[in-house]
Design an enzyme around this catalytic site. Structure first.
Site, PDB file in Angstrom:
ATOM      1  CB  CYS A   1     -43.626 -30.343 -26.401  1.00 21.37           C
ATOM      2  SG  CYS A   1     -43.253 -31.903 -25.552  1.00 21.37           S
TER       3      CYS A   1
ATOM      4  CB  CYS B   1     -45.119 -32.179 -21.721  1.00 17.43           C
ATOM      5  SG  CYS B   1     -44.061 -30.752 -21.996  1.00 17.43           S
TER       6      CYS B   1
ATOM      7  CE  LYS C   1     -36.528 -31.938 -23.419  1.00 17.98           C
ATOM      8  NZ  LYS C   1     -37.856 -31.413 -23.715  1.00 17.98           N
TER       9      LYS C   1
ATOM     10  NE  ARG D   1     -40.387 -31.489 -16.043  1.00 14.78           N
ATOM     11  CZ  ARG D   1     -39.634 -32.572 -15.929  1.00 14.78           C
ATOM     12  NH1 ARG D   1     -39.716 -33.286 -14.831  1.00 14.78           N
ATOM     13  NH2 ARG D   1     -38.830 -32.931 -16.890  1.00 14.78           N
TER      14      ARG D   1
ATOM     15  NE  ARG E   1     -40.861 -34.189 -19.245  1.00 17.63           N
ATOM     16  CZ  ARG E   1     -42.171 -34.066 -19.110  1.00 17.63           C
ATOM     17  NH1 ARG E   1     -42.974 -34.990 -19.592  1.00 17.63           N
ATOM     18  NH2 ARG E   1     -42.695 -33.019 -18.490  1.00 17.63           N
TER      19      ARG E   1
ATOM     20  CE  LYS F   1     -34.694 -28.464 -22.604  1.00 16.78           C
ATOM     21  NZ  LYS F   1     -36.078 -28.537 -22.901  1.00 16.78           N
TER      22      LYS F   1
ATOM     23  CB  SER G   1     -35.587 -23.919 -15.810  1.00 17.19           C
ATOM     24  OG  SER G   1     -35.657 -25.338 -15.749  1.00 17.19           O
TER      25      SER G   1
ATOM     26  CE1 TYR H   1     -36.805 -19.937 -19.387  1.00 16.65           C
ATOM     27  CE2 TYR H   1     -34.872 -21.303 -18.959  1.00 16.65           C
ATOM     28  CZ  TYR H   1     -36.189 -21.182 -19.358  1.00 16.65           C
ATOM     29  OH  TYR H   1     -36.879 -22.295 -19.757  1.00 16.65           O
TER      30      TYR H   1
HETATM   31  C1  PBG Z   1     -40.758 -29.942 -22.975  1.00 19.27           C
HETATM   32  C2  PBG Z   1     -39.690 -28.997 -22.599  1.00 19.27           C
HETATM   33  C3  PBG Z   1     -38.997 -28.980 -21.390  1.00 19.27           C
HETATM   34  C4  PBG Z   1     -38.099 -27.921 -21.466  1.00 19.27           C
HETATM   35  C5  PBG Z   1     -38.270 -27.321 -22.697  1.00 19.27           C
HETATM   36  N1  PBG Z   1     -39.245 -28.010 -23.393  1.00 19.27           N
HETATM   37  C6  PBG Z   1     -39.161 -29.789 -20.178  1.00 19.27           C
HETATM   38  C7  PBG Z   1     -39.028 -31.249 -20.192  1.00 19.27           C
HETATM   39  O1  PBG Z   1     -38.658 -31.852 -21.187  1.00 19.27           O
HETATM   40  O2  PBG Z   1     -39.327 -31.838 -19.174  1.00 19.27           O
HETATM   41  C8  PBG Z   1     -37.141 -27.548 -20.372  1.00 19.27           C
HETATM   42  C9  PBG Z   1     -36.648 -26.153 -20.413  1.00 19.27           C
HETATM   43  C10 PBG Z   1     -36.023 -25.689 -19.170  1.00 19.27           C
HETATM   44  O3  PBG Z   1     -35.819 -26.429 -18.182  1.00 19.27           O
HETATM   45  O4  PBG Z   1     -35.705 -24.499 -19.143  1.00 19.27           O
HETATM   46  N2  PBG Z   1     -41.730 -29.343 -23.775  1.00 19.27           N
END
Ligand code: PBG
Length: 321
Positions: free
Chosen positions: A120, A122, A195, A205, A217, A248, A274, A313
């Site tokens: 990704c 980001c 997603k 974040r 997003r 996800k 998370s 996790y």
């Molecule tokens: C983006 C990405 C995200 C997560 C995994 N890959 C964050 C998002 O899309 O904002 C989230 C994973 C998590 O919250 O544990 N590369």
């Protein structure tokens, strides 16, 4: 007619009987453990929003990987936090970036462990969006070329699986083509196919330092209200050549996991994100529930819904239970 007609309690009488008729089992092999890697040496700093998770330099990531493997863990998912960011997220494709270095360091110590990499932009863009920005819009087609370059750099460093999480259209095909052109036709793609734009990514974040500086997003991740669209996204990713597809978050989307399970013969992954993890921990810290029991139950629920593999996790703790 005797009453009652049947007595389901007969099979719940003792633990031997219960385990004989148990339908779902979560095993260590089902789990993928996310790690956050940073540049440098000897770095192991706790992530404030994610209890018991750390920012790790490649050498420390290798140590973690080793003990995870020793405990029965088999697969990791790497996220990278570079020391420089730009508009195009160029550092994501650098040969000596944190993910690329961590792959090599981990493989040196535990060559058998499977390493998946999050693909990704980001974490690597100065603005924190998952693609190239023009004004306030994220451009799709220029982004997928950059993602393909990043995936290729992970492949060259020795990744076993690449996992695009950006939600751009056509990125699986672009990555597949790039990998094939470079001889990596045997490298599988695990696509974050379904997603959602979810509030449950909150604690991540801080872990990935990828908060968008403006906007959100919703222009690329899915609307949590949509179910049919999930089937459509899944179908597209399969057509583009995804080897493993993913839903996800996991817990709030168990219906979607079940539906995707019934729609494909491919392996299905689910990401317990998370926020799901942090909620369990926070509730337990307030004495509201038993962490271990609730955590196990959350994983069983995801598996029972139809996931073959779970990114979580909880993985290292689960191995010790
Ligand atoms: C983006 C990405 C995200 C997560 C995994 N890959 C964050 C998002 O899309 O904002 C989230 C994973 C998590 O919250 O544990 N590369």
């Amino acid at each position: 007619m005797p009453f009652p007609l049947d007595r389901p309690r007969r099979l719940r009488d003792n633990s031997t009987l219960r385990s004989l008729v148990r339908e779902t089992l979560v095993t260590p092999q089902d789990l993928i453990y996310p790690l956050f890697v940073v540049p440098g040496k000897g770095v192991e700093s706790p992530i404030s929003t994610l209890p018991r998770q750390y920012h790790l330099s490649p050498d420390r990531a290798a140590e973690r990987a080793k003990s995870f493997y020793k405990d029965g863990g088999r697969a990791l998912l790497l996220f990278g936090l570079p020391d420089h960011k730009d508009e195009l997220g160029s550092s994501g494709a650098e040969e000596n970036g944190p993910v690329q270095e961590a792959i090599k360091a981990i493989k040196d110590v535990v060559p058998q462990i499977l390493i998946a990499t999050d693909v990704c932009l980001c974490e690597y863009t100065s603005h924190g969006h998952c693609g190239v920005l023009e004004g306030t819009k994220v451009l799709n087609d220029p982004t997928i070329q950059l993602l393909a370059a990043q995936a290729l750099s992970h492949a060259k460093a020795g990744a076993d699986l690449v996992a695009p999480s950006d939600m751009m259209d056509g990125r699986v095909a672009a990555i597949r083509q790039k990998l094939d052109e470079n001889g990596f036709y045997g490298l599988p793609i695990m696509s974050y196919s379904v997603k959602y734009a979810s509030a449950f990514y909150g604690p991540f974040r801080e872990a990935a330092r990828n908060t968008p500086c403006a906007g959100d997003r919703q222009g690329y991740q899915m609307d949590p209200a949509n179910r049919r669209e999930a089937a459509f996204e899944l179908q597209l990713d399969l057509q583009e050549g995804a080897d493993i597809v993913m839903v996800k978050p996991a817990g709030p989307y168990l219906d979607i996991i079940r539906e995707m399970r019934d729609l494909t013969l491919r392996p299905l992954a689910a990401y317990q994100v998370s926020g799901e993890f942090a909620m369990l921990d926070a509730a337990a810290n307030h004495g509201l529930l038993d962490f271990r029991k609730a955590a196990k139950e959350s994983l069983i629920g995801i598996k029972r819904a139809g996931a073959d593999l779970i990114i979580s996790y909880l993985a290292p703790e689960f191995l010790l239970w």
